[in-house]
Motif scaffolding. Structure first.
Motif, PDB file in Angstrom:
ATOM      1  N   GLN A 101       0.839  -1.195   0.000  1.00 15.14           N
ATOM      2  CA  GLN A 101       0.000   0.000   0.000  1.00 15.14           C
ATOM      3  C   GLN A 101       0.876   1.249   0.000  1.00 15.14           C
ATOM      4  N   GLU A 102       0.321   2.357  -0.429  1.00 15.15           N
ATOM      5  CA  GLU A 102       1.086   3.610  -0.511  1.00 15.15           C
ATOM      6  C   GLU A 102       1.594   4.066   0.850  1.00 15.15           C
ATOM      7  N   TRP A 103       0.977   3.610   1.914  1.00 12.89           N
ATOM      8  CA  TRP A 103       1.399   3.989   3.268  1.00 12.89           C
ATOM      9  C   TRP A 103       2.459   3.045   3.832  1.00 12.89           C
ATOM     10  N   GLY A 104       2.954   2.109   2.988  1.00 13.87           N
ATOM     11  CA  GLY A 104       4.148   1.362   3.341  1.00 13.87           C
ATOM     12  C   GLY A 104       3.969  -0.039   3.900  1.00 13.87           C
ATOM     13  N   ARG A 105       2.768  -0.536   3.993  1.00 17.35           N
ATOM     14  CA  ARG A 105       2.529  -1.895   4.507  1.00 17.35           C
ATOM     15  C   ARG A 105       1.903  -2.755   3.417  1.00 17.35           C
ATOM     16  N   ARG A 106       2.185  -4.062   3.518  1.00 14.21           N
ATOM     17  CA  ARG A 106       1.549  -5.031   2.624  1.00 14.21           C
ATOM     18  C   ARG A 106       0.217  -5.442   3.259  1.00 14.21           C
ATOM     19  N   VAL A 107      -0.840  -5.478   2.442  1.00 10.60           N
ATOM     20  CA  VAL A 107      -2.188  -5.770   2.927  1.00 10.60           C
ATOM     21  C   VAL A 107      -2.912  -6.646   1.912  1.00 10.60           C
ATOM     22  N   GLY A 108      -3.643  -7.632   2.442  1.00  7.45           N
ATOM     23  CA  GLY A 108      -4.592  -8.408   1.656  1.00  7.45           C
ATOM     24  C   GLY A 108      -5.953  -8.236   2.307  1.00  7.45           C
ATOM     25  N   TYR A 109      -6.992  -8.622   1.611  1.00 16.71           N
ATOM     26  CA  TYR A 109      -8.340  -8.455   2.146  1.00 16.71           C
ATOM     27  C   TYR A 109      -9.106  -9.760   2.068  1.00 16.71           C
ATOM     28  N   LEU A 110      -9.833 -10.047   3.134  1.00 10.17           N
ATOM     29  CA  LEU A 110     -10.736 -11.196   3.189  1.00 10.17           C
ATOM     30  C   LEU A 110     -12.135 -10.662   3.439  1.00 10.17           C
ATOM     31  N   ILE A 111     -13.054 -11.001   2.562  1.00  7.04           N
ATOM     32  CA  ILE A 111     -14.461 -10.685   2.785  1.00  7.04           C
ATOM     33  C   ILE A 111     -15.113 -12.001   3.171  1.00  7.04           C
ATOM     34  N   ASP A 112     -15.681 -12.036   4.393  1.00  4.41           N
ATOM     35  CA  ASP A 112     -16.207 -13.300   4.910  1.00  4.41           C
ATOM     36  C   ASP A 112     -17.641 -13.563   4.443  1.00  4.41           C
ATOM     37  N   LEU A 113     -18.235 -14.618   4.947  1.00  2.65           N
ATOM     38  CA  LEU A 113     -19.580 -15.039   4.543  1.00  2.65           C
ATOM     39  C   LEU A 113     -20.654 -13.984   4.777  1.00  2.65           C
ATOM     40  N   ASP A 114     -20.417 -13.108   5.741  1.00  2.85           N
ATOM     41  CA  ASP A 114     -21.411 -12.104   6.107  1.00  2.85           C
ATOM     42  C   ASP A 114     -21.086 -10.728   5.550  1.00  2.85           C
ATOM     43  N   GLY A 115     -20.097 -10.658   4.661  1.00  2.00           N
ATOM     44  CA  GLY A 115     -19.736  -9.402   4.021  1.00  2.00           C
ATOM     45  C   GLY A 115     -18.775  -8.540   4.806  1.00  2.00           C
ATOM     46  N   THR A 116     -18.284  -9.030   5.945  1.00  2.00           N
ATOM     47  CA  THR A 116     -17.302  -8.276   6.726  1.00  2.00           C
ATOM     48  C   THR A 116     -15.970  -8.279   5.997  1.00  2.00           C
ATOM     49  N   GLN A 117     -15.367  -7.099   5.861  1.00  2.00           N
ATOM     50  CA  GLN A 117     -14.067  -6.978   5.212  1.00  2.00           C
ATOM     51  C   GLN A 117     -12.983  -6.954   6.272  1.00  2.00           C
ATOM     52  N   LEU A 118     -12.120  -7.959   6.239  1.00  2.00           N
ATOM     53  CA  LEU A 118     -10.988  -8.032   7.156  1.00  2.00           C
ATOM     54  C   LEU A 118      -9.732  -7.606   6.406  1.00  2.00           C
ATOM     55  N   HIS A 119      -9.076  -6.576   6.925  1.00  2.00           N
ATOM     56  CA  HIS A 119      -7.811  -6.123   6.362  1.00  2.00           C
ATOM     57  C   HIS A 119      -6.724  -6.966   6.987  1.00  2.00           C
TER      58      HIS A 119
END
Length: 128
Positions: free
Chosen positions: A105-123
């Motif tokens: 990410q532009e702010w310097g950390r590596r990030v992936g995203y998981l969207i679970d069964l209920d639509g919650t987005q986990l960074h």
């Protein structure tokens, strides 16, 4: 405990997330290492190492319009991402559940995203 002994616990914040079905949530998160730490009819806590996610019953949540989010900072981002992917969660840009690949990410950390069964987005954030 002796006189003067006080158990010191670190301060922490724990996300409270919706679950349309506790059994489905346990099965989903259990595929990549989360275990039930507590459960009754109105609350559930899942844990994986030092990570805790707390869930409340929300059968009315529409996963496609959910605005729930939480960040999980982990030392081994690539390992967690690989476990989630190996559990059958597909990498794609639409649909639920899904994974969005890890990127710097532009702010310097590596990030992936998981969207679970209920639509919650986990960074999924690579910790320092």
């Amino acid at each position: 405990m002796g006189v003067g002994y006080r158990r010191v616990m670190a301060d922490r914040a724990v996300p409270n997330l919706p679950s349309r079905d506790f059994d489905a949530t346990v099965e989903f998160y259990g595929r990549f290492g989360f275990e039930v730490r507590y459960r009754d009819g109105g609350w559930m806590i899942l844990g994986r190492g030092g990570v805790r996610l707390e869930f409340f019953p929300a059968p009315e949540v529409d996963p496609y319009s959910s605005g729930y989010m939480a960040s999980i900072r982990v030392a081994d981002l690539d390992g967690l991402y690989a476990e989630v992917r190996a559990s059958g969660v597909p990498e794609r840009t639409t649909g639920i559940p899904r994974l969005v690949p890890v990127a710097l990410q532009e702010w310097g950390r590596r990030v992936g995203y998981l969207i679970d069964l209920d639509g919650t987005q986990l960074h999924l954030i690579e910790d320092e």
